[in-house]
Design a protein around this motif. Structure first.
Motif, PDB file in Angstrom:
ATOM      1  N   LEU A  81       0.827  -1.212   0.086  1.00 38.25           N
ATOM      2  CA  LEU A  81      -0.035   0.116   0.000  1.00 38.25           C
ATOM      3  C   LEU A  81       1.013   1.114   0.049  1.00 38.25           C
ATOM      4  N   PRO A  82       0.186   2.381  -0.296  1.00 36.41           N
ATOM      5  CA  PRO A  82       1.129   3.616  -0.302  1.00 36.41           C
ATOM      6  C   PRO A  82       1.539   3.896   1.207  1.00 36.41           C
ATOM      7  N   ALA A  83       2.772   4.402   1.483  1.00 34.95           N
ATOM      8  CA  ALA A  83       3.065   4.583   2.935  1.00 34.95           C
ATOM      9  C   ALA A  83       2.420   5.967   3.479  1.00 34.95           C
ATOM     10  N   HIS A  84       1.288   5.547   3.885  1.00 27.88           N
ATOM     11  CA  HIS A  84       0.496   6.693   4.743  1.00 27.88           C
ATOM     12  C   HIS A  84      -0.067   6.180   5.910  1.00 27.88           C
ATOM     13  N   GLU A  85       0.077   7.241   7.172  1.00 27.37           N
ATOM     14  CA  GLU A  85      -0.545   6.626   8.377  1.00 27.37           C
ATOM     15  C   GLU A  85      -1.899   6.338   8.172  1.00 27.37           C
ATOM     16  N   ALA A  86      -2.586   6.882   7.366  1.00 21.01           N
ATOM     17  CA  ALA A  86      -4.154   6.454   7.294  1.00 21.01           C
ATOM     18  C   ALA A  86      -4.309   5.094   6.844  1.00 21.01           C
ATOM     19  N   LEU A  87      -3.316   4.590   6.131  1.00 19.79           N
ATOM     20  CA  LEU A  87      -3.614   3.209   5.574  1.00 19.79           C
ATOM     21  C   LEU A  87      -2.896   2.191   6.617  1.00 19.79           C
ATOM     22  N   VAL A  88      -2.343   2.523   7.658  1.00 16.37           N
ATOM     23  CA  VAL A  88      -2.039   1.270   8.485  1.00 16.37           C
ATOM     24  C   VAL A  88      -2.986   0.391   9.137  1.00 16.37           C
ATOM     25  N   GLY A  89      -4.132   1.102   9.276  1.00 17.76           N
ATOM     26  CA  GLY A  89      -5.247   0.076   9.941  1.00 17.76           C
ATOM     27  C   GLY A  89      -5.578  -0.809   8.676  1.00 17.76           C
ATOM     28  N   CYS A  90      -5.717  -0.430   7.588  1.00 18.01           N
ATOM     29  CA  CYS A  90      -5.874  -1.260   6.258  1.00 18.01           C
ATOM     30  C   CYS A  90      -4.894  -2.610   6.045  1.00 18.01           C
ATOM     31  N   LEU A  91      -3.785  -2.297   6.485  1.00 15.59           N
ATOM     32  CA  LEU A  91      -2.783  -3.098   6.413  1.00 15.59           C
ATOM     33  C   LEU A  91      -2.891  -4.322   7.512  1.00 15.59           C
ATOM     34  N   ARG A  92      -3.268  -3.737   8.869  1.00 20.75           N
ATOM     35  CA  ARG A  92      -3.543  -4.616   9.965  1.00 20.75           C
ATOM     36  C   ARG A  92      -4.882  -5.302   9.556  1.00 20.75           C
ATOM     37  N   GLY A  93      -5.642  -4.646   9.016  1.00 22.69           N
ATOM     38  CA  GLY A  93      -6.911  -5.376   8.665  1.00 22.69           C
ATOM     39  C   GLY A  93      -6.745  -6.518   7.764  1.00 22.69           C
ATOM     40  N   ALA A  94      -5.873  -6.352   6.774  1.00 17.14           N
ATOM     41  CA  ALA A  94      -5.721  -7.507   5.893  1.00 17.14           C
ATOM     42  C   ALA A  94      -5.001  -8.532   6.472  1.00 17.14           C
ATOM     43  N   ALA A  95      -3.983  -8.181   7.296  1.00 17.13           N
ATOM     44  CA  ALA A  95      -3.408  -9.297   8.265  1.00 17.13           C
ATOM     45  C   ALA A  95      -4.282 -10.103   8.973  1.00 17.13           C
ATOM     46  N   LEU A 102      -0.876  -9.044  15.310  1.00 13.07           N
ATOM     47  CA  LEU A 102      -1.459  -7.831  14.670  1.00 13.07           C
ATOM     48  C   LEU A 102      -0.796  -6.627  15.359  1.00 13.07           C
ATOM     49  N   LEU A 103      -0.388  -6.786  16.647  1.00 15.15           N
ATOM     50  CA  LEU A 103       0.291  -5.604  17.330  1.00 15.15           C
ATOM     51  C   LEU A 103       1.623  -5.317  16.573  1.00 15.15           C
ATOM     52  N   VAL A 104       2.311  -6.642  16.325  1.00 15.49           N
ATOM     53  CA  VAL A 104       3.664  -6.353  15.570  1.00 15.49           C
ATOM     54  C   VAL A 104       3.370  -5.527  14.309  1.00 15.49           C
ATOM     55  N   VAL A 105       2.407  -6.222  13.408  1.00 16.91           N
ATOM     56  CA  VAL A 105       2.238  -5.644  11.984  1.00 16.91           C
ATOM     57  C   VAL A 105       1.815  -4.220  12.116  1.00 16.91           C
ATOM     58  N   GLY A 106       1.023  -3.811  13.176  1.00 19.42           N
ATOM     59  CA  GLY A 106       0.788  -2.227  13.441  1.00 19.42           C
ATOM     60  C   GLY A 106       1.676  -1.511  13.874  1.00 19.42           C
ATOM     61  N   GLU A 107       2.486  -1.866  14.762  1.00 16.02           N
ATOM     62  CA  GLU A 107       3.825  -1.243  15.173  1.00 16.02           C
ATOM     63  C   GLU A 107       4.807  -0.820  13.830  1.00 16.02           C
ATOM     64  N   LEU A 108       4.945  -2.049  13.037  1.00 17.07           N
ATOM     65  CA  LEU A 108       5.879  -1.942  12.062  1.00 17.07           C
ATOM     66  C   LEU A 108       5.496  -1.102  10.801  1.00 17.07           C
ATOM     67  N   ALA A 109       4.237  -1.623  10.594  1.00 20.65           N
ATOM     68  CA  ALA A 109       3.494  -0.564   9.583  1.00 20.65           C
ATOM     69  C   ALA A 109       3.296   0.781   9.662  1.00 20.65           C
ATOM     70  N   ALA A 110       3.191   1.348  11.106  1.00 14.20           N
ATOM     71  CA  ALA A 110       3.360   2.586  11.462  1.00 14.20           C
ATOM     72  C   ALA A 110       4.749   3.315  11.429  1.00 14.20           C
ATOM     73  N   ASN A 111       5.583   2.570  11.727  1.00 17.64           N
ATOM     74  CA  ASN A 111       6.936   2.989  11.266  1.00 17.64           C
ATOM     75  C   ASN A 111       7.157   3.114  10.153  1.00 17.64           C
ATOM     76  N   ALA A 112       6.827   2.265   8.951  1.00 16.63           N
ATOM     77  CA  ALA A 112       6.780   2.289   7.782  1.00 16.63           C
ATOM     78  C   ALA A 112       6.099   3.339   7.208  1.00 16.63           C
ATOM     79  N   ALA A 113       5.156   3.612   7.686  1.00 16.02           N
ATOM     80  CA  ALA A 113       4.325   4.916   7.096  1.00 16.02           C
ATOM     81  C   ALA A 113       4.924   6.236   7.423  1.00 16.02           C
ATOM     82  N   VAL A 114       5.411   6.369   8.764  1.00 18.14           N
ATOM     83  CA  VAL A 114       5.764   7.633   9.457  1.00 18.14           C
ATOM     84  C   VAL A 114       7.031   8.016   8.964  1.00 18.14           C
ATOM     85  N   SER A 139       5.050  -2.423   2.410  1.00 15.32           N
ATOM     86  CA  SER A 139       4.746  -3.882   2.286  1.00 15.32           C
ATOM     87  C   SER A 139       4.741  -4.797   3.351  1.00 15.32           C
ATOM     88  N   LEU A 140       3.779  -5.488   3.401  1.00 13.66           N
ATOM     89  CA  LEU A 140       3.892  -6.663   4.531  1.00 13.66           C
ATOM     90  C   LEU A 140       3.861  -7.911   3.734  1.00 13.66           C
TER      91      LEU A 140
END
Length: 161
Positions: free
Chosen positions: A36-50, A68-80, A87-88
């Motif tokens: 997904l595009p690296a945007h903070e607003a899409l972190v929840g989408c990546l977590r939802g897919a996981a 899901l906690l790990v995915v969320g933390e790592l995706a947030a870092n990637a977005a910010v 990518s996940l």
């Protein structure tokens, strides 16, 4: 420039020592990949897919929650802190869930902590990932940063219903 698509899966394979053992019978891991595009607003989408994938793989609820906690933390870092895309990659083998989250593309401008940033809300993500994981590796390069987290799981996937 995007990271070559086969970069993350070899990282995930390093989570499972049995994958290199000649004494274990061949095992076909379950895999999923999302970009997904690296945007903070899409972190929840990546977590939802996981979440959907982990449920389909029939992981117990507590293991799904940790993943899901790990995915969320790592995706947030990637977005910010990341670049144009995040990518996940999820790979489930016998006893191990490999999670790789990466950012790739052109470098983003450095993130500056704002005066409104609450120190209790920032800076603990990788500590959480290390606590929940049996192994964490960080790989940085010209094409982005990839973080691998390996989580011990009690159940392997069953065939999709």
């Amino acid at each position: 420039m995007a990271m070559p698509p086969d970069t993350a899966p070899p990282l995930v394979a390093s989570c499972d020592p049995a994958a290199e053992s000649k004494t274990h019978p061949p095992y076909r891991p379950a895999k999923a990949r999302f970009t997904l595009p690296a945007h903070e607003a899409l972190v929840g989408c990546l977590r939802g897919a996981a979440r959907a994938v982990l449920a389909r793989w029939h992981l117990p609820a507590d293991e799904q929650d940790a993943a899901l906690l790990v995915v969320g933390e790592l995706a947030a870092n990637a977005a910010v802190h990341g670049r144009s895309e995040m990518s996940l990659h999820l790979v489930l083998t016998q006893g191990t869930l490999g999670i790789v989250v990466g950012d790739h593309g052109d470098p983003a401008p450095p993130h500056r902590r704002g005066t409104d940033d609450d120190p209790d809300e920032h800076g603990r993500g990788l500590d959480i990932v290390h606590t929940l994981s049996t192994r964490v590796d960080v790989h940085c390069g010209d094409h982005g940063t990839w973080i691998l987290a390996c989580l011990a799981v009690t159940a392997a996937h069953r065939e999709a219903d």
